[in-house]
Write a protein that holds these residues in place. Structure first.
Motif, PDB file in Angstrom:
ATOM      1  N   LYS A 350       0.850  -1.189   0.000  1.00 22.43           N
ATOM      2  CA  LYS A 350       0.000   0.000   0.000  1.00 22.43           C
ATOM      3  C   LYS A 350       0.882   1.234   0.000  1.00 22.43           C
ATOM      4  CE  LYS A 350      -3.807  -2.443   0.591  1.00 22.43           C
ATOM      5  NZ  LYS A 350      -4.865  -2.553  -0.439  1.00 22.43           N
ATOM      6  N   VAL A 351       0.527   2.213  -0.827  1.00 26.29           N
ATOM      7  CA  VAL A 351       1.261   3.477  -0.879  1.00 26.29           C
ATOM      8  C   VAL A 351       0.273   4.586  -0.542  1.00 26.29           C
ATOM      9  CG1 VAL A 351       2.698   5.020  -2.243  1.00 26.29           C
ATOM     10  CG2 VAL A 351       2.790   2.542  -2.652  1.00 26.29           C
ATOM     11  N   ILE A 352       0.568   5.342   0.510  1.00 26.12           N
ATOM     12  CA  ILE A 352      -0.349   6.384   0.969  1.00 26.12           C
ATOM     13  C   ILE A 352       0.381   7.711   1.033  1.00 26.12           C
ATOM     14  CG2 ILE A 352      -1.765   4.741   2.255  1.00 26.12           C
ATOM     15  CD1 ILE A 352      -0.376   5.585   4.803  1.00 26.12           C
ATOM     16  N   VAL A 353      -0.377   8.800   1.083  1.00 29.05           N
ATOM     17  CA  VAL A 353       0.229  10.121   1.185  1.00 29.05           C
ATOM     18  C   VAL A 353       0.099  10.602   2.627  1.00 29.05           C
ATOM     19  CG1 VAL A 353      -1.910  11.318   0.490  1.00 29.05           C
ATOM     20  CG2 VAL A 353       0.321  12.453   0.217  1.00 29.05           C
ATOM     21  N   SER A 354       1.201  11.084   3.193  1.00 29.21           N
ATOM     22  CA  SER A 354       1.220  11.553   4.577  1.00 29.21           C
ATOM     23  C   SER A 354       0.990  13.058   4.626  1.00 29.21           C
ATOM     24  CB  SER A 354       2.553  11.209   5.242  1.00 29.21           C
ATOM     25  OG  SER A 354       2.565  11.652   6.588  1.00 29.21           O
ATOM     26  N   VAL A 355       0.116  13.470   5.515  1.00 25.63           N
ATOM     27  CA  VAL A 355      -0.221  14.881   5.681  1.00 25.63           C
ATOM     28  C   VAL A 355       0.349  15.380   7.001  1.00 25.63           C
ATOM     29  CG1 VAL A 355      -2.091  16.551   5.909  1.00 25.63           C
ATOM     30  CG2 VAL A 355      -2.332  14.611   4.345  1.00 25.63           C
ATOM     31  N   ALA A 374     -11.018  16.314   2.668  1.00 27.61           N
ATOM     32  CA  ALA A 374     -11.471  15.066   2.048  1.00 27.61           C
ATOM     33  C   ALA A 374     -11.406  15.144   0.529  1.00 27.61           C
ATOM     34  CB  ALA A 374     -12.885  14.739   2.512  1.00 27.61           C
ATOM     35  N   ASN A 375     -11.881  16.237  -0.030  1.00 31.02           N
ATOM     36  CA  ASN A 375     -11.900  16.375  -1.489  1.00 31.02           C
ATOM     37  C   ASN A 375     -10.491  16.414  -2.068  1.00 31.02           C
ATOM     38  OD1 ASN A 375     -14.699  16.484  -1.532  1.00 31.02           O
ATOM     39  ND2 ASN A 375     -14.787  18.708  -1.418  1.00 31.02           N
ATOM     40  N   SER A 379      -8.671  13.625  -4.440  1.00 31.09           N
ATOM     41  CA  SER A 379      -8.140  14.038  -5.734  1.00 31.09           C
ATOM     42  C   SER A 379      -6.709  13.523  -5.926  1.00 31.09           C
ATOM     43  CB  SER A 379      -8.171  15.569  -5.851  1.00 31.09           C
ATOM     44  OG  SER A 379      -7.590  15.983  -7.066  1.00 31.09           O
ATOM     45  N   LEU A 380      -5.890  13.584  -4.865  1.00 37.89           N
ATOM     46  CA  LEU A 380      -4.526  13.059  -4.948  1.00 37.89           C
ATOM     47  C   LEU A 380      -4.537  11.543  -5.143  1.00 37.89           C
ATOM     48  CD1 LEU A 380      -2.690  15.073  -2.128  1.00 37.89           C
ATOM     49  CD2 LEU A 380      -2.679  15.499  -4.592  1.00 37.89           C
ATOM     50  N   MET A 381      -5.470  10.858  -4.507  1.00 34.02           N
ATOM     51  CA  MET A 381      -5.586   9.418  -4.688  1.00 34.02           C
ATOM     52  C   MET A 381      -5.908   9.079  -6.135  1.00 34.02           C
ATOM     53  SD  MET A 381      -7.639   8.393  -1.170  1.00 34.02           S
ATOM     54  CE  MET A 381      -7.785   6.655  -1.639  1.00 34.02           C
ATOM     55  N   GLN A 382      -6.757   9.870  -6.744  1.00 27.96           N
ATOM     56  CA  GLN A 382      -7.116   9.632  -8.147  1.00 27.96           C
ATOM     57  C   GLN A 382      -5.959   9.982  -9.084  1.00 27.96           C
ATOM     58  OE1 GLN A 382     -10.785  12.086  -7.938  1.00 27.96           O
ATOM     59  NE2 GLN A 382     -11.845  10.270  -8.691  1.00 27.96           N
ATOM     60  N   GLY A 388      -4.467   5.688   0.248  1.00 31.39           N
ATOM     61  CA  GLY A 388      -5.071   6.306   1.419  1.00 31.39           C
ATOM     62  C   GLY A 388      -4.232   7.446   1.946  1.00 31.39           C
ATOM     63  N   VAL A 389      -4.386   7.713   3.247  1.00 33.08           N
ATOM     64  CA  VAL A 389      -3.777   8.903   3.835  1.00 33.08           C
ATOM     65  C   VAL A 389      -3.223   8.585   5.222  1.00 33.08           C
ATOM     66  CG1 VAL A 389      -5.948   9.690   4.902  1.00 33.08           C
ATOM     67  CG2 VAL A 389      -4.177  11.373   4.294  1.00 33.08           C
TER      68      VAL A 389
END
Length: 568
Positions: A350-355, A374-375, A379-382, A388-389
């Motif tokens: 799994k590759v997710i983006v960290s905020v 959320a939006n 959008s970054l996931m798409q 995920g996040v």
């Protein structure tokens, strides 16, 4: 999560052991006042500045935001050896019982009373990003006609805010603020989201309310300090009726109009899709800070979840974006990055983006910013294919609105969404902390919480004892708080630096990590602290970062990764 040498938030413990006595008594509700009771505190809401209050070392001032009620609140800032204590002498009657109550936010905050003639009392809470009520009771002595009410913070910690302080009980004759009236019933109750096991609700705030109660089919099931809540533990494909009441120290309102919600047929269940039972998380650096520069393809197969660090804040409140540091990463292109994400996913990762991160400034503090968050993440996931996040907001979270944001994201992404968190140790000391509350609020869609066991100094374990970082006991006794505080073992991971250079403090050898994992999962390898039971479903471990791990020849992942995947 440190982008360079790491943050450092050390807690100074009192010689008297005051902080070590007990975990915060958060969630206490003031006893409703009788008809004859009054609030004996003057200028209780700081609407007249600091009139009637005295603050040490000029530490106090009044502010217009944040406020709990009215148009002002106290802000007090500890500095040096001053703990920002603000006091007021309050007239009381002898041989009488009073309820001391107040609302606090920000850094460590204490509320107490001295000079009672009997037992002096106090209540406290660790730092919080939302308003939290402190409350306790005391009885005056036979000759007591006044007491001293105080608030204070803690040495070296952030400023705290206080508002709506009250000493309710018999009129002491010194005057005070009028007692509140019972609030009106909330309006605007609506359903903001559903899963197979939860319903999220929101409503219009009531002006003189200090809290809210949520009723399901006529039975109270939850309390909230803000105008939203999520009810969990529901059955799939089932219809429920909900109502809400408003509360303050005068009593509880009538119930709101009812709304009906039907839970989904499937979904939820912890989130994360097809992750292995025991998983290793690693942060991948989208920047060059002296650690080995990597492409995602270079990350070892020992890592099951790769958190891309970090998303960037935008000028839109709550919204984030992602910018690949191609120049800092040796010409790594966006197309290569996207292809590497797909390849990792094809290999079961799994590759997710960290905020967030140490310097992250993303703020989700209202419904609008929650929707923007959320939006933008979806959008970054798409755009990139993220699964995920990761929530790594080291400047704090708002439990109400971050929960709202993650549920909105889950509604868009579905049950395969991966949600991870990387709170600091101080953020998970109590279930009353906003980070812990957020995790519990979204438990049904949460994948794992990988708390950072570094850059933290000494902290309380679940047995009330203080443990120093860098030991097996520090890892196990602090993990125990999460495991016994409501998270599933599958939602708990141990976060450690990959090398001594990866963080300012807290590095332990991979062997110590393995011992802590064994202690929690199997009851072996423990230090002086031994959990009362084992947690064989423990999710695993996390490290900052895959890059620092590579700098050390992947010494962390090769040892800890194999051990995690070999757990029962």
């Amino acid at each position: 999560m440190p982008p360079h040498t790491g943050h450092s938030r050390r807690v100074r413990w009192a010689a008297s052991g005051a902080l070590a006595l007990a975990l915060p008594l958060a969630g206490l509700t003031a006893t409703p006042a009788s008809a004859a009771d009054v609030n004996n505190v003057k200028n209780a809401g700081f609407e007249s500045g600091l009139t009637n209050w005295t603050c040490s070392a000029s530490s106090g001032t009044t502010v217009g935001s944040p406020v709990h009620g009215g148009s002002a609140a106290l802000k007090a800032t500890p500095a040096g050896q001053d703990n920002a204590q603000c006091t007021q002498t309050v007239a009381v009657k002898p041989n009488s019982t009073y309820t001391l109550s107040g609302w606090v936010q920000g850094g460590y905050a204490y509320l107490g009373v001295t000079g009672t003639g009997t037992t002096d009392v106090s209540d406290w809470t660790p730092d919080s990003t939302s308003w939290k009520q402190l409350s306790t009771t005391f009885t005056t002595g036979a000759s007591t006609t006044s007491v001293t009410v105080y608030t204070h913070g803690w040495y070296g910690q952030a400023p705290y805010y206080a508002d709506d302080i009250s000493v309710y009980g018999p009129d002491g004759g010194g005057g005070g603020d009028p007692a509140p009236t019972v609030p009106a019933a909330p309006g605007g109750l609506s359903v903001s989201g559903t899963t197979s096991s939860s319903v999220s609700l929101s409503w219009s705030a009531v002006s003189n309310a200090t809290g809210y109660n949520v009723y399901r089919n006529g039975t109270k099931v939850a309390s909230a300090s803000g105008a939203s809540a999520t009810v969990t533990g529901l059955a799939a494909s089932t219809s429920y009726s909900f109502q809400v009441t408003a509360t303050n120290s005068a009593g509880e309102s009538a119930k709101s109009a009812a709304v009906t919600a039907t839970t989904a047929a499937t979904g939820g269940g912890g989130g994360g899709g097809s992750l292995p039972k025991h998983a290793v998380t690693g942060y991948w650096q989208n920047f060059n800070n002296g650690a080995t520069v990597q492409k995602l393809a270079d990350v070892p197969s020992a890592y099951d979840i790769i958190a891309v660090a970090f998303a960037d804040a935008t000028s839109t409140p709550g919204a984030v974006t992602f910018n690949l540091d191609s120049s800092g990463l040796g010409g790594y292109t966006v197309d290569q990055f996207k292809a590497d994400i797909k390849a990792k996913q094809a290999a079961g990762k799994k590759v997710i983006v960290s905020v967030g991160g140490q310097n992250g400034t993303v703020s989700v503090s209202d419904s609008a910013s929650a929707a923007n968050f959320a939006n933008s993440v979806y959008s970054l996931m798409q755009t990139y294919g993220f699964d995920g996040v990761d929530i790594d907001l080291e400047n704090g979270v708002n439990a109400t609105y971050m929960s709202q944001a993650l549920r909105a994201l889950s509604g868009k992404a579905g049950s395969s969404l991966v949600i991870t968190m990387a709170p600091q140790t101080i953020d998970m000391q109590s279930t009353s902390n906003a980070y812990f509350q957020t995790a519990l609020n979204v438990k049904d869609i949460l994948t794992v919480v990988n708390m950072q066991y570094y850059n933290s100094g000494s902290m309380l374990g679940c047995d009330g004892k203080v443990y120093s970082q860098g030991s097996v006991d520090f890892l196990t006794a602090l993990a125990c708080i999460q495991l016994e505080g409501g998270l599933s073992p599958s939602q708990v991971g141990l976060g450690l630096p990959a090398s001594t250079r990866a963080a300012g403090s807290g590095y332990v050898s991979p062997t110590v990590v393995d011992n802590a994992l064994d202690c929690l999962a199997k009851g072996t390898g423990c230090g002086s602290f031994k959990p009362s039971r084992t947690y064989p479903g423990l999710r695993g471990a996390m490290t900052w970062s895959t890059n620092w791990d590579a700098t050390s020849g992947n010494a962390w992942s090769s040892v800890v990764g194999a051990h995690v995947h070999g757990l029962p």
